[in-house]
Structures are given as structure tokens and as C-alpha cells.
Design a protein around this motif. Sequence first.
Motif, PDB file in Angstrom:
ATOM      1  N   GLN A  96     -18.519 -46.126   4.549  1.00 16.34           N
ATOM      2  CA  GLN A  96     -18.376 -44.922   5.357  1.00 16.34           C
ATOM      3  C   GLN A  96     -17.029 -44.776   6.047  1.00 16.34           C
ATOM      4  O   GLN A  96     -16.609 -43.652   6.335  1.00 16.34           O
ATOM      5  CB  GLN A  96     -19.504 -44.852   6.399  1.00 16.34           C
ATOM      6  CG  GLN A  96     -20.885 -44.766   5.789  1.00 16.34           C
ATOM      7  CD  GLN A  96     -21.005 -43.642   4.762  1.00 16.34           C
ATOM      8  OE1 GLN A  96     -20.571 -42.517   4.993  1.00 16.34           O
ATOM      9  NE2 GLN A  96     -21.577 -43.966   3.601  1.00 16.34           N
ATOM     10  N   ALA A  97     -16.348 -45.872   6.344  1.00 19.37           N
ATOM     11  CA  ALA A  97     -15.026 -45.758   6.968  1.00 19.37           C
ATOM     12  C   ALA A  97     -14.041 -45.015   6.052  1.00 19.37           C
ATOM     13  O   ALA A  97     -13.347 -44.087   6.514  1.00 19.37           O
ATOM     14  CB  ALA A  97     -14.498 -47.133   7.357  1.00 19.37           C
TER      15      ALA A  97
ATOM     16  N   ILE B 296      -8.284 -50.172   8.417  1.00 18.79           N
ATOM     17  CA  ILE B 296      -8.068 -50.560   7.017  1.00 18.79           C
ATOM     18  C   ILE B 296      -8.128 -49.334   6.113  1.00 18.79           C
ATOM     19  O   ILE B 296      -7.288 -49.154   5.224  1.00 18.79           O
ATOM     20  CB  ILE B 296      -9.116 -51.603   6.588  1.00 18.79           C
ATOM     21  CG1 ILE B 296      -8.950 -52.885   7.403  1.00 18.79           C
ATOM     22  CG2 ILE B 296      -9.006 -51.905   5.101  1.00 18.79           C
ATOM     23  CD1 ILE B 296     -10.067 -53.888   7.204  1.00 18.79           C
ATOM     24  N   ALA B 297      -9.117 -48.468   6.335  1.00 23.08           N
ATOM     25  CA  ALA B 297      -9.288 -47.294   5.469  1.00 23.08           C
ATOM     26  C   ALA B 297      -8.149 -46.293   5.623  1.00 23.08           C
ATOM     27  O   ALA B 297      -7.827 -45.561   4.677  1.00 23.08           O
ATOM     28  CB  ALA B 297     -10.619 -46.614   5.769  1.00 23.08           C
TER      29      ALA B 297
ATOM     30  N   ARG C 197      -6.937 -43.653  -1.127  1.00 23.36           N
ATOM     31  CA  ARG C 197      -7.883 -43.899  -2.216  1.00 23.36           C
ATOM     32  C   ARG C 197      -9.127 -44.582  -1.664  1.00 23.36           C
ATOM     33  O   ARG C 197      -9.059 -45.700  -1.134  1.00 23.36           O
ATOM     34  CB  ARG C 197      -7.240 -44.748  -3.311  1.00 23.36           C
ATOM     35  CG  ARG C 197      -6.074 -44.052  -3.989  1.00 23.36           C
ATOM     36  CD  ARG C 197      -5.528 -44.887  -5.124  1.00 23.36           C
ATOM     37  NE  ARG C 197      -4.435 -44.216  -5.808  1.00 23.36           N
ATOM     38  CZ  ARG C 197      -4.593 -43.321  -6.766  1.00 23.36           C
ATOM     39  NH1 ARG C 197      -5.811 -42.989  -7.181  1.00 23.36           N
ATOM     40  NH2 ARG C 197      -3.553 -42.766  -7.338  1.00 23.36           N
ATOM     41  N   ARG C 198     -10.258 -43.916  -1.814  1.00 26.17           N
ATOM     42  CA  ARG C 198     -11.495 -44.414  -1.223  1.00 26.17           C
ATOM     43  C   ARG C 198     -11.902 -45.764  -1.808  1.00 26.17           C
ATOM     44  O   ARG C 198     -12.369 -46.648  -1.091  1.00 26.17           O
ATOM     45  CB  ARG C 198     -12.611 -43.389  -1.430  1.00 26.17           C
ATOM     46  CG  ARG C 198     -13.904 -43.751  -0.721  1.00 26.17           C
ATOM     47  CD  ARG C 198     -14.972 -42.723  -0.949  1.00 26.17           C
ATOM     48  NE  ARG C 198     -16.202 -43.085  -0.279  1.00 26.17           N
ATOM     49  CZ  ARG C 198     -17.348 -42.437  -0.429  1.00 26.17           C
ATOM     50  NH1 ARG C 198     -17.391 -41.387  -1.221  1.00 26.17           N
ATOM     51  NH2 ARG C 198     -18.426 -42.830   0.213  1.00 26.17           N
ATOM     52  N   GLY C 199     -11.725 -45.941  -3.129  1.00 28.52           N
ATOM     53  CA  GLY C 199     -12.117 -47.196  -3.758  1.00 28.52           C
ATOM     54  C   GLY C 199     -11.354 -48.378  -3.208  1.00 28.52           C
ATOM     55  O   GLY C 199     -11.928 -49.446  -2.945  1.00 28.52           O
ATOM     56  N   PHE C 200     -10.043 -48.206  -3.003  1.00 24.72           N
ATOM     57  CA  PHE C 200      -9.237 -49.274  -2.428  1.00 24.72           C
ATOM     58  C   PHE C 200      -9.682 -49.578  -1.000  1.00 24.72           C
ATOM     59  O   PHE C 200      -9.713 -50.733  -0.579  1.00 24.72           O
ATOM     60  CB  PHE C 200      -7.753 -48.889  -2.442  1.00 24.72           C
ATOM     61  CG  PHE C 200      -7.145 -48.851  -3.814  1.00 24.72           C
ATOM     62  CD1 PHE C 200      -7.791 -49.446  -4.896  1.00 24.72           C
ATOM     63  CD2 PHE C 200      -5.939 -48.217  -4.039  1.00 24.72           C
ATOM     64  CE1 PHE C 200      -7.245 -49.409  -6.169  1.00 24.72           C
ATOM     65  CE2 PHE C 200      -5.377 -48.177  -5.304  1.00 24.72           C
ATOM     66  CZ  PHE C 200      -6.038 -48.774  -6.377  1.00 24.72           C
TER      67      PHE C 200
ATOM     68  N   ALA D 149     -11.047 -53.159   0.357  1.00 23.48           N
ATOM     69  CA  ALA D 149     -10.306 -53.836   1.413  1.00 23.48           C
ATOM     70  C   ALA D 149     -11.192 -54.156   2.610  1.00 23.48           C
ATOM     71  O   ALA D 149     -11.111 -55.255   3.180  1.00 23.48           O
ATOM     72  CB  ALA D 149      -9.126 -52.967   1.853  1.00 23.48           C
ATOM     73  N   VAL D 150     -12.058 -53.228   2.994  1.00 22.49           N
ATOM     74  CA  VAL D 150     -12.950 -53.474   4.132  1.00 22.49           C
ATOM     75  C   VAL D 150     -13.929 -54.600   3.815  1.00 22.49           C
ATOM     76  O   VAL D 150     -14.156 -55.499   4.638  1.00 22.49           O
ATOM     77  CB  VAL D 150     -13.707 -52.187   4.520  1.00 22.49           C
ATOM     78  CG1 VAL D 150     -14.746 -52.490   5.594  1.00 22.49           C
ATOM     79  CG2 VAL D 150     -12.744 -51.123   5.013  1.00 22.49           C
ATOM     80  N   ILE D 151     -14.518 -54.587   2.619  1.00 28.35           N
ATOM     81  CA  ILE D 151     -15.437 -55.647   2.226  1.00 28.35           C
ATOM     82  C   ILE D 151     -14.725 -56.996   2.226  1.00 28.35           C
ATOM     83  O   ILE D 151     -15.263 -58.006   2.710  1.00 28.35           O
ATOM     84  CB  ILE D 151     -16.036 -55.360   0.842  1.00 28.35           C
ATOM     85  CG1 ILE D 151     -16.985 -54.158   0.910  1.00 28.35           C
ATOM     86  CG2 ILE D 151     -16.782 -56.578   0.302  1.00 28.35           C
ATOM     87  CD1 ILE D 151     -17.561 -53.749  -0.426  1.00 28.35           C
ATOM     88  N   ALA D 152     -13.497 -57.013   1.713  1.00 25.03           N
ATOM     89  CA  ALA D 152     -12.750 -58.267   1.655  1.00 25.03           C
ATOM     90  C   ALA D 152     -12.485 -58.819   3.045  1.00 25.03           C
ATOM     91  O   ALA D 152     -12.683 -60.022   3.297  1.00 25.03           O
ATOM     92  CB  ALA D 152     -11.429 -58.048   0.909  1.00 25.03           C
ATOM     93  N   VAL D 153     -12.036 -57.968   3.958  1.00 26.95           N
ATOM     94  CA  VAL D 153     -11.726 -58.436   5.311  1.00 26.95           C
ATOM     95  C   VAL D 153     -12.976 -58.945   6.012  1.00 26.95           C
ATOM     96  O   VAL D 153     -12.971 -60.012   6.643  1.00 26.95           O
ATOM     97  CB  VAL D 153     -11.060 -57.313   6.122  1.00 26.95           C
ATOM     98  CG1 VAL D 153     -10.968 -57.697   7.597  1.00 26.95           C
ATOM     99  CG2 VAL D 153      -9.672 -57.009   5.580  1.00 26.95           C
TER     100      VAL D 153
END
Length: 302
Positions: free
Chosen positions: A108-109, A197-198, A203-206, A210-214
Motif C-alpha cells: 500500500q505504501a 522507500i516508496a 515504479r510500484r513493483g520496485f 524494496a519495502v519487503i526487503a528492508v
Amino acid sequence: MAVEHSTATPPGDQTRIHDIGYRGYDGPRLGRSYATRSLYSQSLRGAYGLGRSVKSKVLPMLLFVVMCVPAAIMVAVAVATKAKDLPVDYTRYAIIMQAVISLYVASQAPHSVSRDLRFKTVPLYFSRPIETADYVRAKYAALASALFILTAAPLLVLYIGALLAKLDFADQTEGFAQGLVSVALLSLLFAGIGLVIASVTPRRGFGIAAVIAVMTISYGAVSAVQTIANTQDKGDSIAWIGLFSPVTLIDGLQSAFLGATSAFPGGTGPTTGQGVVYLLAVLGLIAACYGLLVRRYKKVGL
């Protein structure tokens, strides 16, 4: 012999003014506060897919159900077995379900901010009375509110179930209040980190990746280092290591001040003095996220 007639328009007749019926607006000007509230409400609705396509509603609603179902099962077990306490403390529930919360933030971010960046609509917001700080406050508050709804709803289910099971009212009310404070801080922290991060990429996919990774890598790395420190009898360093992950930050803070049982290896949470550092770190991160977002959108809005 045919005679050609010139159809060229004389220079003086090239310009035309057409009245197509547009009229000026003579109604009330509602100003910045109304625009900010509207942006907040629309962003909050969008965080659960309201006002969007059916496809957009699936993931946020599914994650909401996933958050609440375990709480409902715990309540059913407590009522059926006439247990004297709930299986999980109110302050522990969000930590146990942190993977679901992180996935919600990751999904959602980027939706909240990436589309405005991708379609370059941010300058259009700032062409109206709304300013950069208003835009950031509305987006930040909307995602934090959506996260609070996601994390507080299962606590409400647990609380109502505890009262139905006729558990001690005072103890359950105190635990419920502590849980709400914990998830409020978690919502502010996770929303800020997710939006920062968003906002880096359109690009929404990136942004999702990135959020999941952090969120996940930081928690996994900190937990692994804490486990190693515990096995090497370096228990004093476990609490300090917890400062480097959003999840362990909230875990340590609530175990220091809200009476929660720590999930740190060995069950040793921060002391009161260390808890003050945790509190300052959480509040500092929230303020830093807000400041970074304001700076980011001042550049984007130029």
C-alpha cells in the motif's frame, strides 16, 4: 479552361474567439485544510481499495482477514475451554503477525505515492492551496491510520472475546490499552519507513520489493545476530542490537515500558534505561521519515 479559386483566409481573419460556455466559479473557497482532509480521506479509502476496482480490494481485504482470523480462533478456544487468560498478550499479537503487516505496508505504501510520481501529478496538487507539508501529512496520516485499523482490529476481537469469556475486566482493559499504544507507534514507524522507500521510485513493483526487503531482511539479520550473541553469553548486547530493525524496535520499546514479554533470544528485553534509547530512536525515526518526505516532495513539486 478551369479557373482556380483561392481559399486562403485573409491574414486579418485567421483569429477567432469562440464562446463555448465556460463560466467562472463563484462558490466558496474551502482552502488548505479542506483539501488536506480530502486527500487524507481518499488516500485512506484507497489503502483498502475503496473507490477502486475489485482487483485492488482483494489484497488489502485479504490481509485484513488474515490479521483477524487468528484472533477469532484464540477467542473461540478461550471461550470453549473456559481459559483464565488469552493465549497471546495484546502487545505480542502484532509482533507475531509482523510478516502480514510488512506485506501490507509493502503493497500500500507504493500505491499511495508511486502513481503520483509516475504520472507526474504531484505539481498539480501544489498548484492549489495545498502545500508540500500538507500533502506529506495527508499521505502519512492516511497510511498510518490504515495500519492502525489493520493492527488494532484483531486486538479489539481479542478484547471482546475476553469479556465474553468473563476474564478479569481490569486486566483485559489494561492489556488492551497497552496493545493500542504499541500498534499506534508501530503504525507511525512502519508507515513512515514504507512511504520514504516508496517515494524514491515511481515504479510500484520496485517500491514493493524494496519495502519487503528492508522490513524482512533487517528483522532476519537482527534476530540472527541476537541469537548468536545469546549463544556466546553476550546478553548485554542483545538489547542494543535490537535498535537496528523496525520490528525489534517496537518489541523492545513495549517490553521496556508496556509490560510486554520480549521476543528477544533468552527473553531478555531492554532495561528501562535502554528503553529510553528505544523510545528516542522510534520518535527520531518517525520525525526523520516525515522530514525526508517533505524534502523529497519539495524537489518533486518544482
